[in-house]
Every structure is written in structure tokens, then in C-alpha cells.
Design a protein around this motif. Structure first.
Motif, PDB file in Angstrom:
ATOM      1  N   GLY A 122      -8.057  -1.547   8.923  1.00  0.00           N
ATOM      2  CA  GLY A 122      -6.810  -0.845   8.558  1.00  0.00           C
ATOM      3  C   GLY A 122      -6.858   0.602   8.981  1.00  0.00           C
ATOM      4  O   GLY A 122      -7.911   1.238   8.956  1.00  0.00           O
ATOM      5  N   THR A 123      -5.731   1.132   9.418  1.00  0.00           N
ATOM      6  CA  THR A 123      -5.682   2.548   9.813  1.00  0.00           C
ATOM      7  C   THR A 123      -5.093   3.408   8.688  1.00  0.00           C
ATOM      8  O   THR A 123      -5.187   4.632   8.722  1.00  0.00           O
ATOM      9  CB  THR A 123      -4.787   2.730  11.047  1.00  0.00           C
ATOM     10  N   GLY A 124      -4.456   2.771   7.754  1.00  0.00           N
ATOM     11  CA  GLY A 124      -3.790   3.538   6.693  1.00  0.00           C
ATOM     12  C   GLY A 124      -2.521   4.217   7.183  1.00  0.00           C
ATOM     13  O   GLY A 124      -1.975   5.095   6.513  1.00  0.00           O
TER      14      GLY A 124
ATOM     15  N   ILE B 193       0.237  -3.752  -6.520  1.00  0.00           N
ATOM     16  CA  ILE B 193      -0.389  -2.441  -6.301  1.00  0.00           C
ATOM     17  C   ILE B 193      -0.533  -1.728  -7.637  1.00  0.00           C
ATOM     18  O   ILE B 193       0.465  -1.518  -8.339  1.00  0.00           O
ATOM     19  CB  ILE B 193       0.450  -1.591  -5.322  1.00  0.00           C
TER      20      ILE B 193
HETATM   21  P1  ADP Z   1      -3.295  -0.242   6.073  1.00  0.00           P
HETATM   22  O1  ADP Z   1      -2.456  -1.480   6.051  1.00  0.00           O
HETATM   23  O2  ADP Z   1      -3.769   0.144   7.362  1.00  0.00           O
HETATM   24  O3  ADP Z   1      -4.296  -0.193   4.974  1.00  0.00           O
HETATM   25  P2  ADP Z   1      -0.883   0.886   5.014  1.00  0.00           P
HETATM   26  O4  ADP Z   1      -0.329   2.248   4.939  1.00  0.00           O
HETATM   27  O5  ADP Z   1       0.002  -0.130   5.627  1.00  0.00           O
HETATM   28  O6  ADP Z   1      -2.259   0.935   5.716  1.00  0.00           O
HETATM   29  O7  ADP Z   1      -1.216   0.398   3.556  1.00  0.00           O
HETATM   30  C1  ADP Z   1      -1.922   1.254   2.725  1.00  0.00           C
HETATM   31  C2  ADP Z   1      -2.516   0.467   1.567  1.00  0.00           C
HETATM   32  O8  ADP Z   1      -1.525   0.011   0.732  1.00  0.00           O
HETATM   33  C3  ADP Z   1      -3.245  -0.795   1.930  1.00  0.00           C
HETATM   34  O9  ADP Z   1      -4.576  -0.533   2.340  1.00  0.00           O
HETATM   35  C4  ADP Z   1      -3.199  -1.579   0.659  1.00  0.00           C
HETATM   36  O10 ADP Z   1      -4.228  -1.157  -0.234  1.00  0.00           O
HETATM   37  C5  ADP Z   1      -1.914  -1.169   0.036  1.00  0.00           C
HETATM   38  N1  ADP Z   1      -0.880  -2.209   0.253  1.00  0.00           N
HETATM   39  C6  ADP Z   1       0.108  -2.149   1.164  1.00  0.00           C
HETATM   40  N2  ADP Z   1       0.902  -3.248   1.030  1.00  0.00           N
HETATM   41  C7  ADP Z   1       0.383  -4.010   0.029  1.00  0.00           C
HETATM   42  C8  ADP Z   1       0.738  -5.264  -0.575  1.00  0.00           C
HETATM   43  N3  ADP Z   1       1.811  -5.979  -0.186  1.00  0.00           N
HETATM   44  N4  ADP Z   1      -0.031  -5.723  -1.606  1.00  0.00           N
HETATM   45  C9  ADP Z   1      -1.101  -5.010  -2.036  1.00  0.00           C
HETATM   46  N5  ADP Z   1      -1.481  -3.816  -1.504  1.00  0.00           N
HETATM   47  C10 ADP Z   1      -0.765  -3.316  -0.475  1.00  0.00           C
END
Ligand code: ADP
Length: 571
Positions: A529-531, A508
């Protein structure tokens, strides 16, 4: 003679006298003359006493039990502390006088002599001591030097004889035949005299007047401040003459006939003067050394204090920097927590508002679907087509409504509406269950490594492991569409239990690390994705007073760290 002058700061006399009656008589006499007196009955006791604070003068009986007066004087001359202390010897016989002088006593008085003379001698000795000139601390002043004597005598024969005698004793001798030459010699300098002998009975000048003039010069610091002034008299001078001679400033009066006694006397006086000078030089050198040591110590202390201050400042700066960093971190966490809390309320409100109409829409949709299903097949072609289309649309409505229902469920979870009771949960088992549920997402392309080194059981809500671990693992799987490895590890310390989940995905980027925990933040394509996944995880961890953070995994992937304080976890 005024005694008032000495009463202010009485000179201290150590009287060494074995006879009780004589000691008492002398003590009364000396105290009446303004001196303070301390008495020791033996020379040994006197030497003991001299180890303490020093008196200004020692008056010692020549004949003492045990160590005699002359031996006491010799002993005193051997010690640096006491060698320049004036000693007046009380003698009984003519022979004793010589012994007293040879032993280094500065003056002697026969016990049979007039008591006034004793007081006069004591005063003269104390006066000499007080008038001692200051000694230069310059290194050149440290060498040995000869005593310098001025012989004033009207008789050329006696002058030459005396000069020769004193010269043999090792002194540097100057001569003057009368008042004019004498005063000129004193004024001439530059070398000061240690001793001046003056024939008091010369027919060629007024002896007592010259004595006064020389004494005045001495008082004014001319010709060697504090030189000894020895008056030379005829044999057996009367008391009156002696009193006048002493009053004129003579420190000592010696009979002319007894040249040898005179030489001894001069030798004693000069020796004591040189010793005093030496003592002051030593004291000066010690003083200078002490001052240098003191200065060096003060400088060293100042340097040490400066160093301590610098260290303290450095430490304070470091502490301040640490405190600032902690404050910034705490502020960031607070801001994040406040943001999440207000979003939680907002989301809870929205979820509640949607949930109610959703419930009855879903109910009515079910009813409509059921009613459509109960309709008999339509004979007319048009009616049959309309009915089929209605059934299809109602079915699609159901799909959409189910998705809204899921979303509302997630929103409710995020806002902690469904928090659940805390229970003792077996961590490895719970993680294995989540992995089994996600098996369809992981498939064969993603390998899972486990390292469960922490406490197997922690007290928490089921959501902690189900929801939090599930969401993080699902994201990790999403981040590695081409496959990779997920590592799950647990660690425990005294205070915390920790679960680390890392992947080998792209990781990230730094600017996104705070954002990913915000609700509705997603980088995934619309519809997938819902975020909300990480936002839910964050609020669940926070409900355990824990910390959810993200780091960079060793291979560059993302590493999520769930830290739960043990006390809160076991509460
Ligand atoms: P969603 O999965 O619905 O997008 P999340 O809150 O779970 O919502 O995640 C938010 C964002 O965080 C993701 O869209 C992604 O960009 C980033 N993210 C989460 N976990 C990872 C990971 N293991 N590797 C890379 N990016 C991640």
C-alpha cells in the motif's frame, strides 16, 4: 357665602326644566353661584343624558311634559349608577312637595320660594354628598342595617312622639333633651348616626348654637361623619331664620307642626345615605374584584412571560449547541482541507523533483539495456557471465524504476496536476467500467450489489468516477480477503448527488477515520500500500466542492459516501 371655593372645581348640575325662560333664569342663577349647568328639557332626555358621565346633582321641575319629575326620580332610583344621585325637586304646589319627597327626591323647593334658599339647599345637598364616610370593605359590612337617627328636642312630649314616629318608620332612634346629652350621644359612638333632628326653637337651649356645635362635630368626623342635620322650626319660618339655620349647618329645615313631612324627609335622607353607603361598598367590592382579577392577570402574564423566556432560552441553548457543533465540524473540515492543500503542494514539489531525474534515468536505463542486448555473445566464459549479470541487473532496475514512475504518477494525481476537463458522465456506466477493471481483484469471492436510484448523469471530471470509485472499491476488496459483499448505491436530491460504497469488511475504527485520508497513511504491509488511494480520492472530491466521508455500514463494515453538490457538479 363665598363662591370662590366652588369655582375651582364647579359642581355639575343637571337641570331638567321644560320652560325656556325658567331654564334660562335658573341657569344664570346657578352659574352665578359657581355651579356648572347642563339643561335637558324633558325627563326622557335627562335619563338619556345620565347614561353618560354623571352630574353631582339633579335639579328637576316636578311638572314636565311626558314623564314627570317624580317619575324621573323613581327611574333614577332604579338604576345602580344613579340611585344615590341627589335630586332637588322644584315644585309648584303644596301637594307637589309631598309627591316629590315620596318619589325619592332628596329635597324640594317651591318655585315661588326665595332663590337664595334654592342655592342654600343645593349647597347643603352637595355638602352631604362630599362628607360621606368611607365604607369598610370587610365582608361583615355588607349586611342590611337600619337607619340610625338622633332626635334632639327639649320637649319630652314631642321627643317621645317623634321618636315613636321615626321608630315606626324602621329607624333605630336615640333621643337627647339638650345640648349636653346631644353632644354626649354624638361623642359616644360607636354606631354613627345617619340623621340628626334638632329643634331649633327649644326654650331649654340655644338651637342655632347647638346646631353649629353639632355641625362642628360632624365636620370633625364625630358621631357619623356626614350625617344629615335636619333643623326643626316653627311653622312658616322666615327667610332670615332659614338663612341663619342653613349657615349654622342645617341641611334642611322642616316645620315642627308638619311631623309627617318631617318623617318623610328623614326617611328620604336616611334612604339615600344607605344607598350611597351600599354603592360605595359595591364599588369597593368591584374594585377589590377588579384588583384581584388584574393581579391574577398580571401574574398569569408574568408566568407566561417567564415560560416564554425559558422556552426562548432553551431554544437559544439548543441553537447555540447546534451552532457550536457546526462550527466544530466546519473547523475540522477546514483543518483537514488546509492539511491536504499543504500536503498537495509538498507532494507536487517532490513529484516534480523526482520526475525529472527519473525521466533521464529511465532513458539511460533503456539505452543501457538496448546496448547490452546489442553485444555479441562473448567467447570467454568470464565475459559471458559478466554480461549476463549486467543484463539481469538492468532488468531489475527497470522494475524498480517502473514502480517509482507509478508512484510519481499517483503523486501527481494527488496534487491535482492532472485534473482533467469536466464532462457529462453516465454514473452507472462508469461504475460498471471500474468494476470490470477491478474484476481480477474482486474475483468470485466478492459479490457486488447495485442500487442506482440517483440521477444517471452528472457533470464531473473523469477522475471522480475512475480514480475515486476505483480507489474505494480496491480498498473494499483489500478489506475482505475472505470474501464478502460490496454495495454501491446512488441517490440524488435537489442539491446533491451521492454515491455510497459499503462493504462487509471489519470497518474502520473511530480514531483512524480522519487519518485514512492523509497521504501515506496505510495499514497495509510494506510494499503493498502507498497510503495515497484515499488521499487522491479526497482531493478529487474536494475539487468538485464535494465531501468524502466514511461511516459505519449496517453490518459493521466501512461505508464511503461521496457527496457532490449539484450546482458545482453541473458547472
Ligand atoms: P492504501 O490503500 O495504500 O493503504 P488508502 O489511502 O487507500 O491507502 O487507505 C488508507 C487506509 O485506510 C488503508 O491502509 C486501510 O487501513 C484503511 N481503509 C481504506 N478503506 C478501507 C476499507 N474499506 N475497510 C477497512 N479499512 C480501509
Amino acid at each position: 357665602m363665598s363662591e370662590a371655593a366652588v369655582l375651582d372645581d364647579p359642581a355639575r348640575i343637571l337641570l331638567v326644566e321644560d320652560s325656556e325662560t325658567q331654564a334660562l333664569e335658573l341657569r344664570l342663577l346657578l352659574e352665578a353661584s359657581g355651579f356648572s349647568v347642563e339643561r335637558c328639557p324633558t325627563a326622557e332626555a335627562a335619563l338619556d343624558r345620565l347614561n353618560g358621565s354623571l352630574p353631582d346633582l339633579v335639579v328637576a321641575d316636578y311638572h314636565l311634559p311626558g314623564m314627570n319629575g317624580d317619575e324621573l326620580t323613581r327611574q333614577m332610583r332604579l338604576s345602580l349608577r344613579t340611585r344615590a344621585l341627589p335630586v332637588l325637586m322644584l315644585t309648584g304646589a303644596r301637594d307637589g312637595e309631598r309627591q316629590g319627597l315620596e318619589s325619592g327626591a332628596d329635597a324640594y323647593v317651591a318655585k315661588s320660594d326665595d332663590r337664595d334658599l334654592l342655592v342654600l339647599r343645593i349647597r347643603a345637598l352637595l355638602r352631604e354628598r362630599k362628607a360621606a364616610p368611607p365604607v369598610s370593605e370587610a365582608p361583615g359590612a355588607a349586611g342590611f342595617r337600619r337607619g340610625r337617627v338622633l332626635v334632639i328636642d327639649g320637649s319630652a312630649t314631642y321627643r317621645t312622639f317623634l321618636a315613636g314616629l321615626l321608630g315606626q318608620e324602621g329607624h333605630a332612634v336615640a333621643v337627647a333633651e339638650g345640648a349636653e346629652a346631644a353632644l354626649a350621644a354624638l361623642d359616644a359612638g360607636p354606631e354613627p348616626f345617619d340623621c340628626v333632628t334638632l329643634d331649633l326653637l327649644s326654650p331649654s337651649y340655644d338651637g342655632l348654637a347647638l346646631c353649629r356645635a353639632v355641625d362642628e362635630r360632624r365636620g370633625a368626623g364625630v358621631g357619623g361623619a356626614g350625617f344629615h342635620l335636619v333643623g326643626i322650626s316653627g311653622s312658616a319660618p322666615g327667610k332670615d331664620f332659614l338663612v341663619r339655620a342653613y349657615a349654622a349647618g342645617a341641611d334642611d329645615v322642616v316645620a315642627k307642626a308638619d311631623a309627617e313631612v318631617l318623617a318623610l324627609r328623614v326617611r328620604g335622607l336616611v334612604r339615600r345615605r344607605l344607598l350611597e353607603e351600599d354603592d360605595r361598598r359595591i364599588a369597593g367590592a368591584f374594585g377589590a374584584r377588579e384588583r384581584a382579577v388584574e393581579r391574577a392577570r398580571a401574574e398569569a402574564e408574568a408566568a407566561a412571560a417567564r415560560a416564554r423566556l425559558a422556552d426562548a432560552l432553551e431554544q437559544a441553548n439548543a441553537d447555540l449547541a447546534t451552532a457550536n457543533r457546526r462550527l466544530t465540524e466546519a473547523q475540522a473540515k477546514l483543518v483537514q482541507a488546509a492539511k491536504m492543500a499543504s500536503l498537495g503542494e509538498l507532494v507536487a514539489g517532490i513529484a516534480h523533483e523526482i520526475n525529472n531525474p527519473l525521466a533521464f534515468i529511465l532513458a539511460h536505463q533503456g539505452t543501457v539495456e538496448r546496448l547490452l542486448g546489442e553485444m555479441p555473445p562473448q567467447p570467454e566464459e568470464k565475459s559471458a557471465r559478466v554480461l549476463a549479470k549486467a543484463r539481469d541487473r538492468v532488468g531489475t532496475m527497470r522494475m524498480g524504476l517502473t514502480r517509482i514512475q507509478d508512484l510519481v504518477l499517483n503523486l501527481r494525481k494527488f496534487s491535482r496536476l492532472d485534473e482533467g476537463e469536466r464532462a457529462l458522465v453516465n454514473v452507472p456506466e462508469a461504475i460498471e467500467t471500474v468494476l470490470a477493471l477491478l474484476q481480477h481483484k474482486l474475483g468470485a469471492r466478492i459479490a457486488v450489489e447495485r442500487d442506482f436510484a440517483g440521477r444517471p448523469e452528472i457533470r464531473c471530471t473523469p477522475a471522480l468516477l475512475n480514480q475515486v470509485v476505483m480507489n474505494i472499491l480496491a480498498n473494499a476488496a483489500d478489506a475482505m480477503p475472505e470474501g464478502g459483499t460490496i454495495r454501491i448505491g446512488t441517490r440524488s436530491t435537489e442539491e446533491t448527488d451521492e454515491i455510497r460504497i459499503s462493504d462487509t469488511g471489519p470497518g474502520i475504527p473511530e480514531p483512524l477515520r480522519e487519518k485514512i485520508f492523509e497521504p501515506f497513511f496505510t495499514t497495509k504491509p510494506v510494499g503493498s500500500g502507498t497510503g495515497l488511494g484515499l488521499a487522491i480520492a479526497y482531493s478529487v472530491v474536494q475539487a468538485h466542492s464535494g465531501m468524502l466521508s466514511v461511516e459505519t455500514a449496517p453490518g459493521g463494515g466501512a461505508c464511503f459516501v461521496i457527496g457532490i453538490p449539484r450546482q458545482a457538479a453541473s458547472a
